[in-house]
Scaffold this motif. Structure first.
Motif, short mmCIF file in Angstrom:
data_model
loop_
_atom_site.label_atom_id
_atom_site.label_comp_id
_atom_site.label_asym_id
_atom_site.label_seq_id
_atom_site.Cartn_x
_atom_site.Cartn_y
_atom_site.Cartn_z
N ARG A 268 0.83 -1.16 -0.17
CA ARG A 268 0.07 0.18 0.00
C ARG A 268 0.84 1.32 -0.10
O ARG A 268 1.86 1.08 0.60
CB ARG A 268 -0.86 0.07 1.17
CG ARG A 268 -1.75 1.51 1.29
CD ARG A 268 -2.50 1.11 2.49
NE ARG A 268 -3.79 0.19 2.62
CZ ARG A 268 -4.84 0.55 2.27
NH1 ARG A 268 -5.23 1.63 1.88
NH2 ARG A 268 -5.90 -0.52 2.08
N ARG A 269 0.64 2.34 -0.71
CA ARG A 269 1.07 3.32 -0.99
C ARG A 269 1.04 4.12 0.36
O ARG A 269 -0.08 4.09 1.36
CB ARG A 269 0.50 4.38 -2.04
CG ARG A 269 1.26 3.69 -3.29
CD ARG A 269 0.94 4.68 -4.61
NE ARG A 269 2.00 4.79 -5.60
CZ ARG A 269 1.75 5.31 -6.69
NH1 ARG A 269 0.76 6.04 -6.97
NH2 ARG A 269 2.52 5.31 -7.57
N PRO A 274 -4.57 3.73 -4.13
CA PRO A 274 -4.36 2.57 -5.00
C PRO A 274 -3.14 2.99 -6.01
O PRO A 274 -2.89 4.09 -6.34
CB PRO A 274 -5.47 2.01 -5.62
CG PRO A 274 -6.61 2.98 -5.86
CD PRO A 274 -6.23 3.78 -4.40
N LEU A 275 -2.42 1.88 -6.52
CA LEU A 275 -1.31 2.50 -7.73
C LEU A 275 -2.55 2.80 -8.74
O LEU A 275 -3.45 2.32 -8.96
CB LEU A 275 -0.87 1.17 -8.04
CG LEU A 275 0.27 0.59 -7.00
CD1 LEU A 275 0.79 -0.71 -7.09
CD2 LEU A 275 1.38 1.80 -6.76
N THR A 277 -3.69 2.83 -12.48
CA THR A 277 -3.61 1.60 -13.36
C THR A 277 -3.45 2.13 -14.86
O THR A 277 -3.57 3.30 -15.33
CB THR A 277 -5.12 1.16 -13.56
OG1 THR A 277 -5.91 1.98 -13.60
CG2 THR A 277 -5.38 0.18 -12.11
N SER A 410 -3.57 10.08 -7.65
CA SER A 410 -4.15 9.29 -8.72
C SER A 410 -3.69 10.01 -9.96
O SER A 410 -2.97 11.20 -9.76
CB SER A 410 -5.68 9.13 -8.90
OG SER A 410 -6.33 10.25 -8.84
N ILE A 431 0.10 -4.89 -10.99
CA ILE A 431 -0.46 -3.72 -10.68
C ILE A 431 -1.83 -4.07 -10.03
O ILE A 431 -2.10 -3.47 -8.85
CB ILE A 431 -0.67 -2.55 -11.47
CG1 ILE A 431 0.83 -1.98 -11.90
CG2 ILE A 431 -1.42 -1.61 -10.76
CD1 ILE A 431 0.66 -1.10 -13.09
N LYS A 432 -2.69 -4.92 -10.61
CA LYS A 432 -3.98 -5.23 -10.03
C LYS A 432 -3.70 -5.98 -8.77
O LYS A 432 -4.57 -6.01 -7.82
CB LYS A 432 -4.75 -5.90 -10.96
CG LYS A 432 -6.11 -6.44 -10.82
CD LYS A 432 -6.82 -7.21 -11.86
CE LYS A 432 -8.22 -7.58 -11.34
NZ LYS A 432 -8.84 -8.09 -12.64
N ASN A 435 -2.76 -3.95 -5.93
CA ASN A 435 -3.72 -3.14 -5.25
C ASN A 435 -4.87 -3.79 -4.48
O ASN A 435 -5.46 -3.71 -3.65
CB ASN A 435 -4.48 -2.57 -6.46
CG ASN A 435 -3.79 -1.35 -6.98
OD1 ASN A 435 -3.09 -0.50 -6.31
ND2 ASN A 435 -4.33 -0.59 -8.15
N LYS A 436 -4.98 -5.20 -5.12
CA LYS A 436 -5.76 -6.28 -4.40
C LYS A 436 -5.26 -6.68 -2.92
O LYS A 436 -5.76 -6.69 -1.99
CB LYS A 436 -6.00 -7.43 -5.23
CG LYS A 436 -6.87 -8.44 -4.60
CD LYS A 436 -7.12 -9.67 -5.67
CE LYS A 436 -8.27 -10.62 -4.83
NZ LYS A 436 -8.50 -11.59 -5.86
N PHE A 440 -7.62 -3.06 -1.97
CA PHE A 440 -8.70 -2.19 -3.31
C PHE A 440 -9.15 -3.47 -3.93
O PHE A 440 -8.65 -4.50 -4.49
CB PHE A 440 -7.87 -1.49 -3.93
CG PHE A 440 -7.13 -0.42 -3.14
CD1 PHE A 440 -7.86 0.66 -2.49
CD2 PHE A 440 -5.72 -0.20 -2.81
CE1 PHE A 440 -7.39 1.54 -1.47
CE2 PHE A 440 -5.16 0.64 -2.01
CZ PHE A 440 -5.99 1.66 -1.34
#
Length: 441
Positions: A268-269, A274-275, A277, A410, A431-432, A435-436, A440
């Motif tokens: 996590r940032r 989230p990162l 996309t 973002s 990336i997905k 984030n998961k 997220f």
């Protein structure tokens, strides 16, 4: 030519004897050893670990030099290296001046780094782009400084250390430090903190109690035996190496899987968002169009929109040769100066500074700016993201330039491409997945 030198300049260093004043060589603390050694039938350079081809580097009968570390000064078979054991002569009594607050996840990672320093074990800090890796290091650095340990923070990329140096010096104004890279204007001196490119470690010998390597997976360090040898020589026999990256390579992942390397993972940032996309924009055969001195109209429109809105951005292209083409196409259309940057650009540092200081709205760049630099509030556009030059790790890092500031967590990441390559697919999957893992959807 023997330079002006103090005894402390030899602490934890390996310096060619001819460069050391006679008055220091005779000091009882000095150790001298041959610049070359034999390993079976092979002759090895002690400074860089390279195997020597005596025929190709022959100077006279049974007299040769090392061609692989020539940039550090010629080392011949008749040379000796001089060193003095690192004595940890420091008296740090300051404190970290960074006023920020770590998140719970960051604090946990920071505690694990401190534990690795105390136990003298190595650790991978695997954190997504924009997770705040540098800030997570501050508690561990302060812990090391207070124990009078010597620390090096290094990276393969000059841009990375040039960004790290002011942040570290601002956070720890009371710790002695020096900044070392190929064109540095600073004179080397014995300091508790060394901030340097990895190549500079070739001058050190069992010097560091803590060695932090930022962007460990990137060229020219990845797969470079000489530089990995330099790391092993520069750290003390009992020490801790902390590896930092958002995209660890296969070797690091295998070491983690085999429990040979401790790992701290942060998906996590720091700002909790989230990162960014990736959005793919299919533009047909962009390479053929570029050869015809044309750009995809979708890309030109995206650039013009950002200029109108005064939205900062980076435009990545695959190769150095593409910079000139893109620049020549854009300049008459935009009626603006087009600033390009690449690894061999002699004005590279100044151009990055211009972007950071908001003196220019955008840069056209190769992958040299894929990591290690932070420009607040930017978007990213990539022409030819399907070119073979872009690995999945590079694409993840490029996308990671976006959304690194809480004021704009973002932003847009647009890949202009002819076909969706495996590298692009993998970058989007990772990336997905990150984030998961961060919670997220």
């Amino acid at each position: 030519m023997k330079l002006v030198m103090q005894l402390s300049d030899l602490f934890g260093r390996q310096i060619k004897e001819q460069e050391v004043p006679e008055s220091l060589i005779t000091n009882s603390a000095c150790h001298s050893f041959s610049a070359f050694t034999r390993r079976g039938q092979n002759v090895i350079c002690v400074r860089c670990g390279s195997q020597i081809n005596k025929q190709e580097t022959k100077l006279a009968i049974d007299h040769f030099y090392c061609a692989n570390c020539l940039q550090m000064g010629r080392l011949t078979s008749s040379d000796n290296l001089i060193t003095i054991n690192e004595p940890n002569q420091f008296n740090y009594t300051g404190s970290c001046q960074w006023q920020g607050v770590l998140t719970n996840d960051q604090r946990n990672c920071a505690k694990q780094v401190i534990a690795s320093i105390d136990k003298r074990i190595d650790r991978l800090l695997w954190a997504v782009t924009g997770a705040g890796k540098t800030e997570m290091l501050f508690p561990g650095l302060e812990h090391a400084f207070r124990q009078q340990l010597r620390v090096a923070v290094v990276s393969p990329r000059i841009d990375v250390i040039l960004e790290l140096a002011p942040r570290l010096r601002t956070a720890f104004p009371d710790v002695t430090s020096c900044l070392l890279y190929g064109k540095t204007t600073e004179k080397y001196s014995y300091t508790q903190l060394v901030i340097a490119t990895v190549h500079q470690l070739l001058r050190f010998y069992h010097a560091f109690d803590v060695l932090i390597i930022d962007e460990v997976d990137v060229f020219p360090l990845a797969g470079n035996k000489q530089l990995h040898y330099a790391i092993q020589r520069a750290k003390k026999v009992t020490s801790s190496v902390i590896y930092l990256t958002a995209t660890p390579d296969t070797t690091l992942k295998q070491q983690v899987k085999a429990t040979k390397l401790a790992v701290s993972y942060l998906p996590r940032r720091f700002h909790g968002f989230p990162l960014a996309t990736i959005t793919n924009v299919k533009v047909g055969n962009w390479r053929a169009r570029l050869t015809q001195r044309k750009l995809p109209p979708q890309l030109v429109t995206a650039i013009e929109q950002r200029i109108i809105k005064q939205q900062p951005f980076l435009l990545f292209v695959p190769h150095i040769a593409d910079l000139k083409l893109v620049s020549e196409i854009l300049k008459p259309r935009l009626n603006l100066p087009i600033i390009t940057v690449h690894a061999k650009d002699p004005k590279r540092v100044d151009k990055v500074r211009q972007m950071r200081n908001k003196e220019t709205l955008f840069l056209v760049t190769t992958t040299i700016l894929e990591r290690g630099v932070t420009f607040p509030l930017i978007d990213v556009l990539v022409l030819g993201a399907d070119d073979d030059i872009f690995s999945a790790a590079a694409l993840i890092q490029i996308a990671g330039r976006v959304g690194r500031n809480v004021k704009r967590p973002s932003g847009d990441v647009y890949f202009y491409l002819h076909k969706r390559t495996n590298a692009i697919k993998q970058a989007q999957r990772e990336i997905k997945m990150m984030n998961k893992k961060a919670g997220f959807k």
